[in-house]
Write a protein that holds these residues in place. Structure first.
Motif, PDB file in Angstrom:
ATOM      1  N   GLY A  77       0.807  -1.215   0.000  1.00 55.12           N
ATOM      2  CA  GLY A  77       0.000   0.000   0.000  1.00 55.12           C
ATOM      3  C   GLY A  77       0.838   1.262   0.000  1.00 55.12           C
ATOM      4  N   ASP A  78       1.975   1.225   0.685  1.00 56.95           N
ATOM      5  CA  ASP A  78       2.843   2.400   0.712  1.00 56.95           C
ATOM      6  C   ASP A  78       3.408   2.693  -0.662  1.00 56.95           C
ATOM      7  OD1 ASP A  78       2.345   2.549   3.379  1.00 56.95           O
ATOM      8  OD2 ASP A  78       4.233   1.640   4.010  1.00 56.95           O
ATOM      9  N   VAL A  79       3.802   1.625  -1.328  1.00 60.62           N
ATOM     10  CA  VAL A  79       4.326   1.791  -2.689  1.00 60.62           C
ATOM     11  C   VAL A  79       3.236   2.335  -3.597  1.00 60.62           C
ATOM     12  CG1 VAL A  79       5.442   0.654  -4.619  1.00 60.62           C
ATOM     13  CG2 VAL A  79       5.839  -0.184  -2.296  1.00 60.62           C
ATOM     14  N   LYS A  80       2.085   1.737  -3.467  1.00 58.94           N
ATOM     15  CA  LYS A  80       0.979   2.155  -4.327  1.00 58.94           C
ATOM     16  C   LYS A  80       0.626   3.617  -4.102  1.00 58.94           C
ATOM     17  CE  LYS A  80      -3.534   0.600  -5.971  1.00 58.94           C
ATOM     18  NZ  LYS A  80      -4.437  -0.564  -6.033  1.00 58.94           N
ATOM     19  N   GLN A  81       0.670   4.032  -2.860  1.00 64.24           N
ATOM     20  CA  GLN A  81       0.335   5.424  -2.568  1.00 64.24           C
ATOM     21  C   GLN A  81       1.333   6.374  -3.238  1.00 64.24           C
ATOM     22  OE1 GLN A  81       0.190   6.523   1.590  1.00 64.24           O
ATOM     23  NE2 GLN A  81      -0.003   8.684   0.989  1.00 64.24           N
ATOM     24  N   LEU A  82       2.605   6.028  -3.104  1.00 61.98           N
ATOM     25  CA  LEU A  82       3.643   6.823  -3.765  1.00 61.98           C
ATOM     26  C   LEU A  82       3.372   6.921  -5.260  1.00 61.98           C
ATOM     27  CD1 LEU A  82       7.180   6.018  -2.356  1.00 61.98           C
ATOM     28  CD2 LEU A  82       6.601   8.001  -3.732  1.00 61.98           C
ATOM     29  N   ALA A  83       3.074   5.786  -5.842  1.00 63.12           N
ATOM     30  CA  ALA A  83       2.839   5.741  -7.285  1.00 63.12           C
ATOM     31  C   ALA A  83       1.606   6.559  -7.654  1.00 63.12           C
ATOM     32  CB  ALA A  83       2.684   4.297  -7.743  1.00 63.12           C
ATOM     33  N   LEU A  84       0.582   6.470  -6.818  1.00 61.40           N
ATOM     34  CA  LEU A  84      -0.647   7.216  -7.123  1.00 61.40           C
ATOM     35  C   LEU A  84      -0.425   8.717  -7.027  1.00 61.40           C
ATOM     36  CD1 LEU A  84      -3.390   5.000  -5.464  1.00 61.40           C
ATOM     37  CD2 LEU A  84      -3.191   5.614  -7.880  1.00 61.40           C
ATOM     38  N   GLU A  85       0.349   9.130  -6.038  1.00 55.43           N
ATOM     39  CA  GLU A  85       0.640  10.556  -5.922  1.00 55.43           C
ATOM     40  C   GLU A  85       1.417  11.042  -7.143  1.00 55.43           C
ATOM     41  OE1 GLU A  85       2.638  10.988  -2.196  1.00 55.43           O
ATOM     42  OE2 GLU A  85       0.831  10.517  -1.051  1.00 55.43           O
TER      43      GLU A  85
ATOM     44  N   GLU B  98       2.461  10.858 -21.175  1.00 53.85           N
ATOM     45  CA  GLU B  98       1.390   9.882 -21.361  1.00 53.85           C
ATOM     46  C   GLU B  98       1.929   8.465 -21.307  1.00 53.85           C
ATOM     47  OE1 GLU B  98      -1.993  12.401 -23.802  1.00 53.85           O
ATOM     48  OE2 GLU B  98      -0.517  11.229 -24.925  1.00 53.85           O
ATOM     49  N   ALA B  99       3.122   8.293 -21.826  1.00 55.76           N
ATOM     50  CA  ALA B  99       3.734   6.961 -21.758  1.00 55.76           C
ATOM     51  C   ALA B  99       3.976   6.579 -20.296  1.00 55.76           C
ATOM     52  CB  ALA B  99       5.040   6.945 -22.549  1.00 55.76           C
ATOM     53  N   MET B 100       4.507   7.526 -19.534  1.00 51.03           N
ATOM     54  CA  MET B 100       4.706   7.267 -18.105  1.00 51.03           C
ATOM     55  C   MET B 100       3.375   6.965 -17.435  1.00 51.03           C
ATOM     56  SD  MET B 100       7.257  10.308 -16.917  1.00 51.03           S
ATOM     57  CE  MET B 100       8.766  10.691 -17.802  1.00 51.03           C
ATOM     58  N   ARG B 101       2.417   7.785 -17.729  1.00 50.50           N
ATOM     59  CA  ARG B 101       1.106   7.611 -17.102  1.00 50.50           C
ATOM     60  C   ARG B 101       0.540   6.227 -17.395  1.00 50.50           C
ATOM     61  NH1 ARG B 101      -3.656  10.756 -19.765  1.00 50.50           N
ATOM     62  NH2 ARG B 101      -3.094   9.201 -21.325  1.00 50.50           N
ATOM     63  N   ASP B 102       0.652   5.804 -18.640  1.00 49.12           N
ATOM     64  CA  ASP B 102       0.078   4.515 -19.007  1.00 49.12           C
ATOM     65  C   ASP B 102       0.769   3.379 -18.268  1.00 49.12           C
ATOM     66  OD1 ASP B 102      -1.520   6.008 -20.598  1.00 49.12           O
ATOM     67  OD2 ASP B 102      -0.529   5.488 -22.490  1.00 49.12           O
ATOM     68  N   THR B 103       2.093   3.430 -18.258  1.00 48.43           N
ATOM     69  CA  THR B 103       2.829   2.387 -17.551  1.00 48.43           C
ATOM     70  C   THR B 103       2.474   2.374 -16.069  1.00 48.43           C
ATOM     71  OG1 THR B 103       4.659   2.652 -19.086  1.00 48.43           O
ATOM     72  CG2 THR B 103       5.117   1.508 -17.024  1.00 48.43           C
ATOM     73  N   LEU B 104       2.490   3.568 -15.490  1.00 51.75           N
ATOM     74  CA  LEU B 104       2.195   3.667 -14.057  1.00 51.75           C
ATOM     75  C   LEU B 104       0.780   3.201 -13.739  1.00 51.75           C
ATOM     76  CD1 LEU B 104       3.810   6.987 -12.898  1.00 51.75           C
ATOM     77  CD2 LEU B 104       3.994   4.769 -11.776  1.00 51.75           C
ATOM     78  N   THR B 105      -0.135   3.589 -14.585  1.00 52.25           N
ATOM     79  CA  THR B 105      -1.523   3.204 -14.356  1.00 52.25           C
ATOM     80  C   THR B 105      -1.652   1.690 -14.334  1.00 52.25           C
ATOM     81  OG1 THR B 105      -2.285   5.205 -15.450  1.00 52.25           O
ATOM     82  CG2 THR B 105      -3.865   3.424 -15.250  1.00 52.25           C
ATOM     83  N   GLU B 106      -0.981   1.079 -15.266  1.00 51.12           N
ATOM     84  CA  GLU B 106      -1.051  -0.377 -15.339  1.00 51.12           C
ATOM     85  C   GLU B 106      -0.457  -1.001 -14.079  1.00 51.12           C
ATOM     86  OE1 GLU B 106       0.520  -1.840 -19.021  1.00 51.12           O
ATOM     87  OE2 GLU B 106       0.567  -3.892 -18.177  1.00 51.12           O
ATOM     88  N   LEU B 107       0.714  -0.501 -13.684  1.00 53.91           N
ATOM     89  CA  LEU B 107       1.366  -1.045 -12.489  1.00 53.91           C
ATOM     90  C   LEU B 107       0.491  -0.852 -11.257  1.00 53.91           C
ATOM     91  CD1 LEU B 107       5.062   0.070 -13.024  1.00 53.91           C
ATOM     92  CD2 LEU B 107       4.132  -2.241 -13.099  1.00 53.91           C
ATOM     93  N   VAL B 108      -0.080   0.313 -11.164  1.00 56.48           N
ATOM     94  CA  VAL B 108      -0.911   0.611 -10.001  1.00 56.48           C
ATOM     95  C   VAL B 108      -2.112  -0.326  -9.947  1.00 56.48           C
ATOM     96  CG1 VAL B 108      -2.587   2.314  -9.207  1.00 56.48           C
ATOM     97  CG2 VAL B 108      -0.229   2.998  -9.588  1.00 56.48           C
ATOM     98  N   HIS B 109      -2.663  -0.609 -11.122  1.00 57.72           N
ATOM     99  CA  HIS B 109      -3.816  -1.509 -11.159  1.00 57.72           C
ATOM    100  C   HIS B 109      -3.456  -2.922 -10.721  1.00 57.72           C
ATOM    101  CE1 HIS B 109      -6.485   1.102 -13.967  1.00 57.72           C
ATOM    102  NE2 HIS B 109      -6.562   1.435 -12.696  1.00 57.72           N
ATOM    103  N   CYS B 110      -2.200  -3.277 -10.961  1.00 60.75           N
ATOM    104  CA  CYS B 110      -1.773  -4.640 -10.602  1.00 60.75           C
ATOM    105  C   CYS B 110      -1.431  -4.769  -9.129  1.00 60.75           C
ATOM    106  CB  CYS B 110      -0.546  -5.047 -11.418  1.00 60.75           C
ATOM    107  SG  CYS B 110      -0.876  -5.180 -13.163  1.00 60.75           S
ATOM    108  N   CYS B 111      -1.311  -3.631  -8.437  1.00 65.95           N
ATOM    109  CA  CYS B 111      -0.836  -3.673  -7.057  1.00 65.95           C
ATOM    110  C   CYS B 111      -2.005  -3.679  -6.091  1.00 65.95           C
ATOM    111  CB  CYS B 111       0.050  -2.461  -6.785  1.00 65.95           C
ATOM    112  SG  CYS B 111       0.637  -2.363  -5.091  1.00 65.95           S
ATOM    113  N   ALA B 112      -1.986  -4.664  -5.218  1.00 61.38           N
ATOM    114  CA  ALA B 112      -3.087  -4.816  -4.262  1.00 61.38           C
ATOM    115  C   ALA B 112      -3.194  -3.591  -3.356  1.00 61.38           C
ATOM    116  CB  ALA B 112      -2.872  -6.070  -3.430  1.00 61.38           C
ATOM    117  N   GLY B 113      -2.053  -3.055  -2.967  1.00 59.81           N
ATOM    118  CA  GLY B 113      -2.082  -1.879  -2.101  1.00 59.81           C
ATOM    119  C   GLY B 113      -2.559  -2.187  -0.701  1.00 59.81           C
TER     120      GLY B 113
END
Lengths: 129, 129
Positions: A77-85, B98-113
């Motif tokens: 969750g900490d990683v995800k938060q960083l990434a979301l910010e 946008e490339a960063m955003r897309d990659t990050l978005t995908e990673l964030v979606h994969c992370c349970a958090g």
DNA sequence: GCTTGACCTTCCCCTAACTGGAGGCCCCAA
DNA sequence: TTGGGGCCTCCAGTTAGGGGAAGGTCAAGC
């Protein structure tokens, strides 16, 4: 490994690697001759840093990401938060740039772009709209 | 007008206005007491600069735009070219972000958090994909 | 053994476009 | 006359390194 090898293998310029040591992101050993002496773990960290930077994370973000990476008991969750910010900052930047792009595109379309001095772009910038 | 008035009316911080004088973008007169003494024309220039900066033009771009603005015999084509070059830089930046955003978005979606340490974001950064 | 060239070191300055702060004048009102 | 705000200059810091100088080190070739 010397810095040149690490540079080649990580894709990071030697200057950058020295800089990362300067600010404490990596701590390579030193050989007797004073040369930095990198092991695979250093290379791995540098690659990590390179990828994080390529995703637009700031150096301080990278520092935290590395700490989380090395903390076996981290919470994802900490990683995800960083990434979301970070993601939200990127979205903001994109929106700002898109606004600029739209305005500029419109102005450019209005401008004849010939030899005459009359120019809607300058007119807009001067506030005489 | 003193710098405070100009700052209020142009929306630019006093620091910025001093800086613009420093780098030669404006040349306000001075009063006897050493205070900068602005006239309407200065204010107009500052507003011009503020708008150009808001559109993302660099200071050097602004310098050229101002020169073109003040050159009655300019060709609008020169202005348009400047704008087009700037536009293309903006498009590039947007694409990168946008490339960063897309990659990050995908990673964030994969992370349970959640509280568990398993994290696809870190996994990706570490290269273990 | 000596030279040469590639590689490594530290150190310092430079970038863009400001921002913050220190130390010190100036001006106006109470 | 005193206080507070506005103004001045100068210096340092910000991001994330890049450029280059001056000098030490190493391995190959003669």
């Amino acid at each position: 490994m010397n810095i040149g090898d690490v540079s080649t293998r990580s894709g990071l310029p030697a200057k950058t690697i020295r800089y990362y040591e300067d600010i404490g992101l990596i701590k390579p050993q030193r050989s007797e001759n004073g040369y930095r002496c990198f092991v695979e773990a250093d290379l791995h960290k540098l690659a990590f840093l390179g990828r994080a930077r390529a995703l637009g994370f700031t150096i301080e973000d990278c520092r935290m990401l590395m700490a989380l990476y090395e903390d076996e008991s981290r919470a994802s969750g900490d990683v995800k938060q960083l990434a979301l910010e970070h993601l939200s900052k990127i979205e903001t930047k994109i929106a700002d740039l898109e606004a600029m792009r739209d305005t500029l595109t419109e102005l450019v379309h209005c401008c004849a772009g010939d030899n005459r001095p009359d120019c809607p772009i300058l007119k807009d910038l001067s506030g005489k709209v």
